[in-house]
Design a protein around this motif. Structure first.
Motif, PDB file in Angstrom:
ATOM      1  N   PHE A  15       0.850  -1.192   0.000  1.00  0.00           N
ATOM      2  CA  PHE A  15       0.000   0.000   0.000  1.00  0.00           C
ATOM      3  C   PHE A  15       0.887   1.244   0.000  1.00  0.00           C
ATOM      4  O   PHE A  15       1.695   1.431   0.925  1.00  0.00           O
ATOM      5  CB  PHE A  15      -0.864   0.061   1.266  1.00  0.00           C
ATOM      6  CG  PHE A  15      -1.930  -0.988   1.387  1.00  0.00           C
ATOM      7  CD1 PHE A  15      -3.270  -0.657   1.226  1.00  0.00           C
ATOM      8  CD2 PHE A  15      -1.619  -2.301   1.710  1.00  0.00           C
ATOM      9  CE1 PHE A  15      -4.275  -1.610   1.370  1.00  0.00           C
ATOM     10  CE2 PHE A  15      -2.608  -3.262   1.854  1.00  0.00           C
ATOM     11  CZ  PHE A  15      -3.935  -2.915   1.686  1.00  0.00           C
ATOM     12  N   GLU A  50      -3.244   3.888  -0.237  1.00  0.00           N
ATOM     13  CA  GLU A  50      -3.903   4.280   1.001  1.00  0.00           C
ATOM     14  C   GLU A  50      -3.996   5.793   1.007  1.00  0.00           C
ATOM     15  O   GLU A  50      -3.004   6.491   0.789  1.00  0.00           O
ATOM     16  CB  GLU A  50      -3.103   3.796   2.208  1.00  0.00           C
ATOM     17  CG  GLU A  50      -3.815   3.966   3.542  1.00  0.00           C
ATOM     18  CD  GLU A  50      -3.742   5.363   4.138  1.00  0.00           C
ATOM     19  OE1 GLU A  50      -4.563   5.671   5.011  1.00  0.00           O
ATOM     20  OE2 GLU A  50      -2.874   6.172   3.726  1.00  0.00           O
ATOM     21  N   ASN A 113      -7.575   2.386  -0.586  1.00  0.00           N
ATOM     22  CA  ASN A 113      -7.931   2.241   0.824  1.00  0.00           C
ATOM     23  C   ASN A 113      -8.202   3.671   1.314  1.00  0.00           C
ATOM     24  O   ASN A 113      -7.271   4.465   1.445  1.00  0.00           O
ATOM     25  CB  ASN A 113      -6.741   1.606   1.545  1.00  0.00           C
ATOM     26  CG  ASN A 113      -6.957   1.344   3.014  1.00  0.00           C
ATOM     27  OD1 ASN A 113      -6.234   0.552   3.602  1.00  0.00           O
ATOM     28  ND2 ASN A 113      -7.899   2.003   3.659  1.00  0.00           N
ATOM     29  N   LEU A 138     -11.502  -0.040  -0.175  1.00  0.00           N
ATOM     30  CA  LEU A 138     -11.611  -0.481   1.206  1.00  0.00           C
ATOM     31  C   LEU A 138     -11.828   0.774   2.046  1.00  0.00           C
ATOM     32  O   LEU A 138     -11.028   1.713   1.982  1.00  0.00           O
ATOM     33  CB  LEU A 138     -10.350  -1.214   1.651  1.00  0.00           C
ATOM     34  CG  LEU A 138     -10.381  -1.817   3.059  1.00  0.00           C
ATOM     35  CD1 LEU A 138      -9.530  -3.086   3.114  1.00  0.00           C
ATOM     36  CD2 LEU A 138      -9.890  -0.846   4.124  1.00  0.00           C
ATOM     37  N   GLN A 196      -6.205  -3.422  10.064  1.00  0.00           N
ATOM     38  CA  GLN A 196      -5.041  -2.593   9.732  1.00  0.00           C
ATOM     39  C   GLN A 196      -4.509  -1.988  11.026  1.00  0.00           C
ATOM     40  O   GLN A 196      -5.168  -1.152  11.648  1.00  0.00           O
ATOM     41  CB  GLN A 196      -5.426  -1.534   8.706  1.00  0.00           C
ATOM     42  CG  GLN A 196      -5.890  -2.186   7.401  1.00  0.00           C
ATOM     43  CD  GLN A 196      -6.239  -1.205   6.310  1.00  0.00           C
ATOM     44  OE1 GLN A 196      -6.801  -0.144   6.564  1.00  0.00           O
ATOM     45  NE2 GLN A 196      -5.913  -1.553   5.069  1.00  0.00           N
TER      46      GLN A 196
END
Length: 258
Positions: A15, A50, A113, A138, A196
Motif C-alpha cells: 500500500f 492508502e 484504501n 476499502l 489494519q
C-alpha cells in the motif's frame, strides 16, 4: 466470502501510504495525497493506494489527511472552510489536488484504501464509492461510527466496499484474542475484511501470531502500518502479514517483489 477488493493482485500487498513522495519530489514541493504522489506510488509499483478524505466548504470530497491546511500548506484554515477551487489553486504547485471522484475515474485500474477523516465526509464519500466502484475500495476510519456511515451510504448508492476495523472494533478483536474465545472472535471479526494495525501501540504489542491465526481463520487480512524499513517488512511478511502500508513504496517493492 472474499470481497472483490482482495480477489486479485500478489501478496504481500504493498500500500502506498498517502501515495509516494521521494526525497527529490519533496524538495520540489510535492505533497502527500496529491495527484503526483498517487501517480508516483503506482509508478514505483504499489499494488494499492492508502489515502484519506475530507470535505470542502462546497461539499467536494478531496484526498487530504488533516482537517486544516497548516501542515501541508502553512495555512491555519480548516478544509471545511475552503472551496474546492481555492484548494485546487493552493495545491497546484504541490503536486495537484485530487478529488475522490477524480481518483476513482482517472486511475480506473487502481484499488484505494480510503480513510474517513471527518464526520461530514463519511456519507458523501460513501455514496461516491458505492456509485463509482465499491469493488475497488476499502473503507476505513479510526472511528467505527464514521466507517459504518460510509458503508451504509455506499451500499445505498450501489454496493458494499471492503472495510477495515476502526479503533473500537480493533480493541474488541484484541480482547477476544487475549481471551482465546472462538465465539468472541467470531463476533469481533464479523463484518470485517481487513485489520489494519501497527506492530505496537506505545508499550502494547498489537500484532501477534495468535491474532494472525484468528484473522486468517475467518478470512480477514492483516495489514501493518506504517513500515518504512526493508528488514522489518521482510520480517513481517515471514510472520504472515498480508500487506504492508508504507511511505517507501520503492523500498517495499525492492524488498518484497522477486
Amino acid at each position: 466470502m472474499l470481497h472483490p477488493f482482495f480477489a486479485e493482485g500478489p501478496k504481500p500487498r504493498i500500500f502506498g501510504h498517502r501515495g509516494y513522495v521521494s526525497e527529490s519530489a519533496a524538495a520540489q514541493g510535492v505533497a502527500e495525497n496529491s495527484r503526483a504522489a498517487i501517480a508516483a506510488a503506482l509508478g514505483a509499483g504499489a499494488d494499492l493506494i492508502e489515502s484519506d478524505c475530507q470535505l470542502t466548504a462546497d461539499g467536494t470530497v478531496v484526498l487530504f489527511h488533516d482537517s486544516t491546511l497548516q501542515r501541508t500548506l502553512g495555512d491555519p484554515r480548516r478544509i471545511s472552510s475552503v472551496s474546492q477551487a481555492e484548494l485546487a489553486s493552493l495545491m497546484a504547485d504541490r503536486g495537484g489536488l485530487l478529488t475522490l471522484e477524480e481518483a476513482l475515474s482517472e486511475f480506473p485500474g487502481t484499488r484505494f484504501n480510503i480513510d474517513m477523516k471527518s464526520a461530514e465526509v463519511a456519507t458523501p464519500a460513501g455514496a461516491l464509492i458505492g456509485a463509482l466502484g465499491p469493488e475497488r475500495v476499502l473503507v476505513g476510519s479510526f472511528s467505527d461510527r464514521l466507517r459504518l456511515e460510509a458503508l451504509a451510504a455506499a451500499d445505498a448508492a450501489g454496493g458494499r466496499p471492503a472495510t477495515g476495523a476502526g479503533q473500537t472494533a480493533t480493541v474488541k478483536v484484541l480482547a477476544a484474542v487475549a481471551m482465546r474465545s472462538s465465539s468472541l472472535l467470531d463476533r469481533a471479526f464479523a463484518g470485517l475484511d481487513a485489520l489494519q494495525i501497527p506492530v505496537r501501540q506505545g508499550p502494547v504489542r498489537v500484532l501477534s501470531p495468535g491474532l494472525l491465526r484468528a484473522a486468517h481463520a475467518r478470512g480477514v487480512e492483516v495489514h501493518i502500518w506504517t513500515v518504512n524499513e526493508a528488514t522489518q517488512m521482510r520480517e513481517l511478511v515471514e510472520l504472515g502479514v498480508d500487506g504492508i502500508i508504507t511511505d517507501r513504496t520503492d523500498l517495499a517493492v525492492a524488498a518484497l517483489r522477486p
